[in-house]
Scaffold this motif. Structure first.
Motif, PDB file in Angstrom:
ATOM      1  N   ASP A 243       0.823  -1.208   0.000  1.00  0.00           N
ATOM      2  CA  ASP A 243       0.000   0.000   0.000  1.00  0.00           C
ATOM      3  C   ASP A 243       0.859   1.259   0.000  1.00  0.00           C
ATOM      4  OD1 ASP A 243      -2.138  -1.696   0.097  1.00  0.00           O
ATOM      5  OD2 ASP A 243      -2.801  -1.125   2.121  1.00  0.00           O
ATOM      6  N   SER A 244       1.946   1.235   0.744  1.00  0.00           N
ATOM      7  CA  SER A 244       2.817   2.416   0.835  1.00  0.00           C
ATOM      8  C   SER A 244       3.407   2.773  -0.521  1.00  0.00           C
ATOM      9  CB  SER A 244       3.935   2.172   1.845  1.00  0.00           C
ATOM     10  OG  SER A 244       4.722   1.043   1.481  1.00  0.00           O
ATOM     11  N   GLU A 245       3.644   1.774  -1.361  1.00  0.00           N
ATOM     12  CA  GLU A 245       4.167   2.023  -2.706  1.00  0.00           C
ATOM     13  C   GLU A 245       3.076   2.569  -3.620  1.00  0.00           C
ATOM     14  OE1 GLU A 245       7.490  -1.599  -2.619  1.00  0.00           O
ATOM     15  OE2 GLU A 245       5.547  -1.877  -3.615  1.00  0.00           O
ATOM     16  N   ILE A 246       1.866   2.041  -3.468  1.00  0.00           N
ATOM     17  CA  ILE A 246       0.753   2.508  -4.297  1.00  0.00           C
ATOM     18  C   ILE A 246       0.498   3.988  -4.059  1.00  0.00           C
ATOM     19  CG2 ILE A 246      -1.728   2.313  -4.704  1.00  0.00           C
ATOM     20  CD1 ILE A 246      -1.470  -0.693  -4.067  1.00  0.00           C
ATOM     21  N   VAL A 247       0.451   4.407  -2.802  1.00  0.00           N
ATOM     22  CA  VAL A 247       0.094   5.797  -2.504  1.00  0.00           C
ATOM     23  C   VAL A 247       1.215   6.764  -2.867  1.00  0.00           C
ATOM     24  CG1 VAL A 247      -1.520   5.102  -0.706  1.00  0.00           C
ATOM     25  CG2 VAL A 247       0.842   5.617  -0.094  1.00  0.00           C
ATOM     26  N   GLN A 248       2.437   6.273  -3.048  1.00  0.00           N
ATOM     27  CA  GLN A 248       3.509   7.135  -3.544  1.00  0.00           C
ATOM     28  C   GLN A 248       3.388   7.361  -5.045  1.00  0.00           C
ATOM     29  OE1 GLN A 248       7.269   5.439  -2.358  1.00  0.00           O
ATOM     30  NE2 GLN A 248       6.894   5.782  -0.182  1.00  0.00           N
ATOM     31  N   ALA A 249       2.779   6.391  -5.746  1.00  0.00           N
ATOM     32  CA  ALA A 249       2.504   6.514  -7.178  1.00  0.00           C
ATOM     33  C   ALA A 249       3.750   6.883  -7.975  1.00  0.00           C
ATOM     34  CB  ALA A 249       1.389   7.540  -7.407  1.00  0.00           C
ATOM     35  N   THR A 250       4.865   6.224  -7.664  1.00  0.00           N
ATOM     36  CA  THR A 250       6.134   6.521  -8.348  1.00  0.00           C
ATOM     37  C   THR A 250       6.752   5.217  -8.833  1.00  0.00           C
ATOM     38  OG1 THR A 250       6.463   8.377  -6.820  1.00  0.00           O
ATOM     39  CG2 THR A 250       8.364   7.690  -8.154  1.00  0.00           C
ATOM     40  N   PRO A 251       6.395   4.767 -10.029  1.00  0.00           N
ATOM     41  CA  PRO A 251       6.961   3.512 -10.530  1.00  0.00           C
ATOM     42  C   PRO A 251       8.458   3.632 -10.813  1.00  0.00           C
ATOM     43  CG  PRO A 251       5.766   4.645 -12.273  1.00  0.00           C
ATOM     44  CD  PRO A 251       5.496   5.408 -11.005  1.00  0.00           C
ATOM     45  N   ILE A 252       9.194   2.606 -10.465  1.00  0.00           N
ATOM     46  CA  ILE A 252      10.647   2.553 -10.738  1.00  0.00           C
ATOM     47  C   ILE A 252      10.868   1.496 -11.815  1.00  0.00           C
ATOM     48  CG2 ILE A 252      12.925   2.065  -9.776  1.00  0.00           C
ATOM     49  CD1 ILE A 252      11.807   2.938  -7.048  1.00  0.00           C
ATOM     50  N   PHE A 253      11.297   1.915 -12.989  1.00  0.00           N
ATOM     51  CA  PHE A 253      11.422   1.011 -14.125  1.00  0.00           C
ATOM     52  C   PHE A 253      12.651   0.124 -13.962  1.00  0.00           C
ATOM     53  CE2 PHE A 253       8.703   4.377 -15.573  1.00  0.00           C
ATOM     54  CZ  PHE A 253       7.748   3.701 -16.324  1.00  0.00           C
ATOM     55  N   THR A 254      12.427  -1.173 -14.101  1.00  0.00           N
ATOM     56  CA  THR A 254      13.475  -2.170 -13.888  1.00  0.00           C
ATOM     57  C   THR A 254      14.069  -2.680 -15.199  1.00  0.00           C
ATOM     58  OG1 THR A 254      11.771  -3.896 -13.798  1.00  0.00           O
ATOM     59  CG2 THR A 254      12.471  -2.909 -11.700  1.00  0.00           C
ATOM     60  N   LYS A 255      13.543  -2.211 -16.320  1.00  0.00           N
ATOM     61  CA  LYS A 255      14.055  -2.579 -17.637  1.00  0.00           C
ATOM     62  C   LYS A 255      14.324  -1.306 -18.429  1.00  0.00           C
ATOM     63  CE  LYS A 255      13.175  -7.087 -17.122  1.00  0.00           C
ATOM     64  NZ  LYS A 255      14.220  -8.141 -17.096  1.00  0.00           N
ATOM     65  N   ARG A 256      15.079  -1.456 -19.523  1.00  0.00           N
ATOM     66  CA  ARG A 256      15.312  -0.316 -20.406  1.00  0.00           C
ATOM     67  C   ARG A 256      14.068  -0.114 -21.269  1.00  0.00           C
ATOM     68  NH1 ARG A 256      19.912   2.236 -22.062  1.00  0.00           N
ATOM     69  NH2 ARG A 256      21.194   0.610 -21.095  1.00  0.00           N
ATOM     70  N   ILE A 257      13.316   0.913 -20.966  1.00  0.00           N
ATOM     71  CA  ILE A 257      12.038   1.190 -21.614  1.00  0.00           C
ATOM     72  C   ILE A 257      12.126   2.558 -22.295  1.00  0.00           C
ATOM     73  CG2 ILE A 257       9.542   1.404 -21.271  1.00  0.00           C
ATOM     74  CD1 ILE A 257      10.723  -1.339 -20.571  1.00  0.00           C
ATOM     75  N   SER A 258      11.495   2.683 -23.453  1.00  0.00           N
ATOM     76  CA  SER A 258      11.522   3.957 -24.165  1.00  0.00           C
ATOM     77  C   SER A 258      10.898   5.064 -23.322  1.00  0.00           C
ATOM     78  CB  SER A 258      10.773   3.834 -25.497  1.00  0.00           C
ATOM     79  OG  SER A 258       9.383   3.701 -25.275  1.00  0.00           O
ATOM     80  N   LYS A 259      11.351   6.313 -23.553  1.00  0.00           N
ATOM     81  CA  LYS A 259      10.815   7.447 -22.810  1.00  0.00           C
ATOM     82  C   LYS A 259       9.315   7.608 -23.057  1.00  0.00           C
ATOM     83  CE  LYS A 259      15.110  10.125 -22.633  1.00  0.00           C
ATOM     84  NZ  LYS A 259      15.783  11.402 -23.034  1.00  0.00           N
ATOM     85  N   GLU A 260       8.881   7.310 -24.291  1.00  0.00           N
ATOM     86  CA  GLU A 260       7.465   7.437 -24.619  1.00  0.00           C
ATOM     87  C   GLU A 260       6.621   6.453 -23.818  1.00  0.00           C
ATOM     88  OE1 GLU A 260       9.956   9.100 -27.715  1.00  0.00           O
ATOM     89  OE2 GLU A 260       9.880   7.098 -26.823  1.00  0.00           O
ATOM     90  N   CYS A 261       7.121   5.225 -23.691  1.00  0.00           N
ATOM     91  CA  CYS A 261       6.400   4.223 -22.917  1.00  0.00           C
ATOM     92  C   CYS A 261       6.363   4.606 -21.440  1.00  0.00           C
ATOM     93  CB  CYS A 261       7.038   2.854 -23.101  1.00  0.00           C
ATOM     94  SG  CYS A 261       6.149   1.509 -22.279  1.00  0.00           S
ATOM     95  N   GLN A 262       7.501   5.051 -20.909  1.00  0.00           N
ATOM     96  CA  GLN A 262       7.539   5.496 -19.522  1.00  0.00           C
ATOM     97  C   GLN A 262       6.551   6.638 -19.291  1.00  0.00           C
ATOM     98  OE1 GLN A 262      11.342   6.152 -17.635  1.00  0.00           O
ATOM     99  NE2 GLN A 262      12.391   4.800 -19.084  1.00  0.00           N
ATOM    100  N   SER A 263       6.469   7.531 -20.264  1.00  0.00           N
ATOM    101  CA  SER A 263       5.557   8.659 -20.153  1.00  0.00           C
ATOM    102  C   SER A 263       4.117   8.200 -20.010  1.00  0.00           C
ATOM    103  CB  SER A 263       5.698   9.555 -21.389  1.00  0.00           C
ATOM    104  OG  SER A 263       4.650  10.497 -21.469  1.00  0.00           O
TER     105      SER A 263
END
Length: 307
Positions: A243-263
């Motif tokens: 729950d503490s991670e959900i309410v922070q709403a800040t995903p940390i990407f663990t793979k190399r993902i395009s900026k557009e996808c991250q957006s």
């Protein structure tokens, strides 16, 4: 605990289920257990008349959260059956049915509950198992899946329905074609403009407003779940476990993902519901429009074990 909430639902046809286990046995054969959980149990099966492979879902009456009164039916039925009937018979159903699992039949078994018979595309696999076996999905394939999922959810919305449990386990993938179907409307509800204060979906896919305040709106819930799902596809696992991670709403990407996808992921996972995109906005996002969607999207090996 059984919730006796019920509503009347008007459909454009006179729909009647069949009654009794013996009636079911005249039409279908049970196969192996495919899965079970709070929703009930799902089995492989076969239609006797033509040998069609089907999925058979058993639901105990004491697990039903909301009941509905259908026209021409003397007894209440689970909301799930009513929603599936509405999806299968509403305007545009023929055109968009490929994105939503189709209910073929349903039975009331007195003293036990209900049996729902679904189509069962073969070979198929739910997206959870697909990701577990293959790892993170290439962005081009994730785009293809997302377009179909969003389109199917738009169809549900157009029929006045919100799924409320969008997750990888509830997305069925046809291994041959890459086509998807949304399954399991056991947590679904009729669409409304005001807030919902009950939730029967999956907590790690639920948004901060539910965790903190126990309310949400339909589309902002759906879009948040889509953000979790997209992250899951391109990174191979969900972004939040606690729950503490959900309410922070800040995903940390663990793979190399395009900026557009991250957006797009971050937009869907915006903390404030009003800052999230609509389903239409998702389809118009630059990442969704940049697909190189050709060739064999599933690769050469299509021999995965089917459900």
């Amino acid at each position: 605990m059984l919730d006796n909430r019920s509503v009347d639902l008007q459909l454009d046809l006179d729909v009647k289920g069949k009654c009794g286990k013996e009636s079911f046995k005249k039409h279908y054969l049970f196969g192996e257990l495919l899965g079970s959980g709070g929703f009930g149990s799902v089995f492989a099966g076969q239609r006797i008349s033509d040998g069609l492979q089907v999925a058979i879902k058993q639901i105990s009456s004491d697990r039903v959260q909301q009941w509905v009164r259908l026209p021409g039916e003397p007894n209440l039925v689970p909301m799930e059956i009513a929603l599936l009937l509405k999806l299968g018979t509403g305007a545009g159903a023929g055109k968009c049915q490929h994105g939503v699992i189709r209910m073929l039949d349903w039975f009331k078994v007195p003293g036990q509950g209900f049996i729902i018979v679904f189509e069962r595309p073969l070979p198929c696999q739910d997206l959870f198992d697909f990701i577990t076996e293959r790892g993170a999905v290439e962005e081009s394939l994730a785009q293809r899946f997302m377009r179909q999922i969003v389109g199917a959810l738009q169809f549900c919305e157009a029929q006045g329905i919100v799924h409320r449990d969008v997750k990888d386990e509830n997305i069925l993938v046809d291994i041959r074609t890459g086509d998807i179907k949304i399954i399991d409307f056991g947590s679904g509800a009729l669409l409304k403009d005001n807030t919902y204060t009950e939730f029967e979906g999956t907590r790690v896919y639920s948004p901060p407003e539910w965790i903190l305040h126990q309310y949400y709106h339909a589309q902002s819930l759906t879009v948040w779940s889509l953000g979790v799902l997209l992250f899951d596809m391109v990174c191979g696992d969900i972004p939040f476990e606690r729950d503490s991670e959900i309410v922070q709403a800040t995903p940390i990407f663990t793979k190399r993902i395009s900026k557009e996808c991250q957006s797009l992921v971050r937009w869907c996972l915006a903390y404030r519901p009003e800052d999230r995109p609509s389903l239409e906005d998702i389809l118009l996002h630059p990442w969704m429009e940049s697909s190189d969607d050709n060739g064999d999207i599933l690769g050469e090996d299509t021999s995965l074990t089917s459900l």
